[in-house]
Design an enzyme around this catalytic site. Structure first.
Site, PDB file in Angstrom:
ATOM      1  N   SER A  47       0.815  -1.215   0.000  1.00  0.00           N
ATOM      2  CA  SER A  47       0.000   0.000   0.000  1.00  0.00           C
ATOM      3  C   SER A  47       0.852   1.269   0.000  1.00  0.00           C
ATOM      4  CB  SER A  47      -0.947  -0.052   1.205  1.00  0.00           C
ATOM      5  OG  SER A  47      -1.899   0.960   1.157  1.00  0.00           O
ATOM      6  N   GLU A  57      10.716   5.519  -9.857  1.00  0.00           N
ATOM      7  CA  GLU A  57      10.396   6.028 -11.184  1.00  0.00           C
ATOM      8  C   GLU A  57      10.628   7.533 -11.347  1.00  0.00           C
ATOM      9  OE1 GLU A  57       6.960   2.633 -12.130  1.00  0.00           O
ATOM     10  OE2 GLU A  57       6.463   4.765 -12.278  1.00  0.00           O
ATOM     11  N   LYS A  87      -0.678  -3.976  -3.525  1.00  0.00           N
ATOM     12  CA  LYS A  87      -1.990  -3.374  -3.218  1.00  0.00           C
ATOM     13  C   LYS A  87      -2.077  -2.041  -3.946  1.00  0.00           C
ATOM     14  CE  LYS A  87      -5.031  -1.714   0.447  1.00  0.00           C
ATOM     15  NZ  LYS A  87      -5.159  -0.329  -0.026  1.00  0.00           N
TER      16      LYS A  87
END
Length: 465
Positions: A293, A304, A318
């Site tokens: 999560s 990224e 998740k």
């Protein structure tokens, strides 16, 4: 007479309001607004059960059951109705300390599964791991229960005991684990200075004050000559979205994307870093299968949008966002409102995030636990005996052939271990011997943390450039 009315809220939340009053009233099914005919079956069933069931029914229980059934029909483990007691437990999980075993759990296909134990908790000390299945609590089966129902059984006062039946892996025998509940503290950030000026900062969950705790930890480490940071979110089950966003902003350059949220219509909201100062030291982030999560939001953002390397194992997976709505009676329900996507638009739900550098812990880090109440002795043959043999072997006490049979060589190894710990050399594994065996293994795992060592290696290369 019970008067039952339906209130529709603009956000699309259905709230069932109850009032008690006297007089003669029409059955609910006859008092429905003509443009809400889809509720005829629901109200007609309620009227019928209230009047014709063979014994008196609890009206509130019927209402709660109807709401619960509606949410269960979504087949979403992250959407759940909570009665007043369950809702109180839910809020405690986010905003305050609580008493229990310290493990994040979720419902998966009718089973209660551990997402991750919390650092320093009874669950972690007992060796519970992500993906362990909790079959029962004090003999009561959890089959078909929601995660909030299971939490109420597992939690309890500090010092009290709870016995869990645990299954690790589909084809293994269940094991009984007895834990002593404790206070699970508010603190979510733990910092320490390793050698070569590398600071290791572990974030155990994302609660109300986690971002502030992290800032304080970074400042403290900077004052001690920090040259690089290892952010450790292994075993971090997640928490509050705003905290993940704020923390990611500390590492992602200003204006770069942290994550995206996609609603049911496909519309996307993009959340960008508000960083007003970039850290001038290299960073590596540790992840594993217990990183879920909010941990994954942070991991994806730094990977990224900041080029920070992830080290460890594939994360939990998740990729949804939940909201909670409170009723006037202090019950509530949480439900999935959207998907979250990584900065590059990837949805990691059920697949997780692959680290840049994959490193697994030693095989003995995945060993099951042994109940200290169970006696293992000469001539016994079982899965627990094999686990004890594997532990002895990992700690340098030769048990002979590791085959699950407690032979004379195994007994000698147990006696040697007991002597080294100043215990009576009975050659029997039980009680203190079992506890010290598992504690020794835990210390061995901590001292031979292959993932942490790889992160240190990567940082040292960056520092010396």
């Amino acid at each position: 007479m019970l008067i039952f009315s339906l209130v529709l809220v603009t956000a699309g939340i259905t709230v069932l309001a109850l009032t008690l009053g006297g007089g003669t009233e029409q059955p609910i099914a006859q008092r429905i607004d003509s443009d809400r005919q889809e509720f005829n079956k629901l109200f007609s069933t309620y009227d019928t059960l209230s009047k014709e069931y063979y014994k008196d029914v609890d009206e509130n229980k019927l209402i709660n059951g109807a709401i619960n059934g509606m949410i269960d029909s979504l087949e979403d483990p992250y959407s759940d109705y909570m009665n007043e007691e369950e809702a109180k437990s839910f809020h405690e999980n986010i905003s305050s300390s609580f008493e229990g075993i310290g493990a994040e759990i979720q419902e998966q296909e009718g089973r209660i599964v551990i997402v991750s134990p919390i650092k320093g908790s009874p669950a972690e000390k007992a060796g519970l791991q992500p993906n362990d299945i909790i079959l029962s609590v004090n003999g009561k089966s959890l089959q078909g229960m929601s995660s909030t129902e299971a939490v109420l059984l597992i939690r309890g006062k500090k010092g009290s005991e709870v016995e869990l039946e645990i299954q690790r892996g589909e084809n293994t025998e269940p094991l009984m684990v007895k834990l002593t509940r404790d206070t699970i503290p508010l603190e979510t950030v733990y910092a320490e200075m390793l050698k070569d000026g590398i600071a290791k900062i572990q974030i155990t969950s994302f609660s109300e004050n986690t971002a502030q705790e992290l800032r304080s930890a970074i400042n403290d480490m900077a004052g001690k000559g920090m040259k690089g940071i290892i952010i450790d979110v292994r075993g971090n089950p997640g928490g509050l979205l705003d905290q993940a966003e704020e923390i990611a902003s500390m590492f992602v350059p200003k204006g770069e994307v942290i994550f995206q949220v996609e609603d049911r219509s496909g519309e996307k909201a993009v959340f960008k870093s508000k960083n007003d100062r970039e850290l001038d030291v290299p960073v590596v982030v540790l992840v594993d299968k217990g990183s879920a999560s909010a941990s994954e939001i942070l991991a994806a953002a730094v990977k990224e949008s900041a080029g920070i390397q992830l080290v460890g194992e594939n994360t939990f997976g998740k990729g949804t966002v939940q909201s909670a709505k409170d009723f006037d009676d202090k019950s509530n329900f949480k439900f999935t409102t959207a998907k979250w996507l990584t900065p590059d638009g990837n949805w990691i739900h059920k697949t997780g995030i692959k680290p840049d550098v994959q490193v697994v812990l030693p095989q003995y880090a995945n060993l099951a636990f042994i109940s200290p109440d169970k006696e293992l002795k000469l001539s016994d043959s079982s899965a627990e005996v094999k686990t004890a043999e594997q532990m002895l072997e990992a700690l340098g006490f030769a048990p002979g052939q590791v085959d699950g049979f407690f032979d004379q060589q195994t007994k000698k190894a147990v006696q040697a271990f007991q002597t080294s710990k100043k215990l009576e050399a009975t050659g029997v594994v039980k009680g203190k011997t079992t506890l010290m065996l598992m504690e020794g293994l835990r210390n061995k795992i901590l001292s031979n943390d292959t993932q942490l060592k790889k992160a240190q290696e990567l940082l040292n290369k960056e520092i010396t450039k």
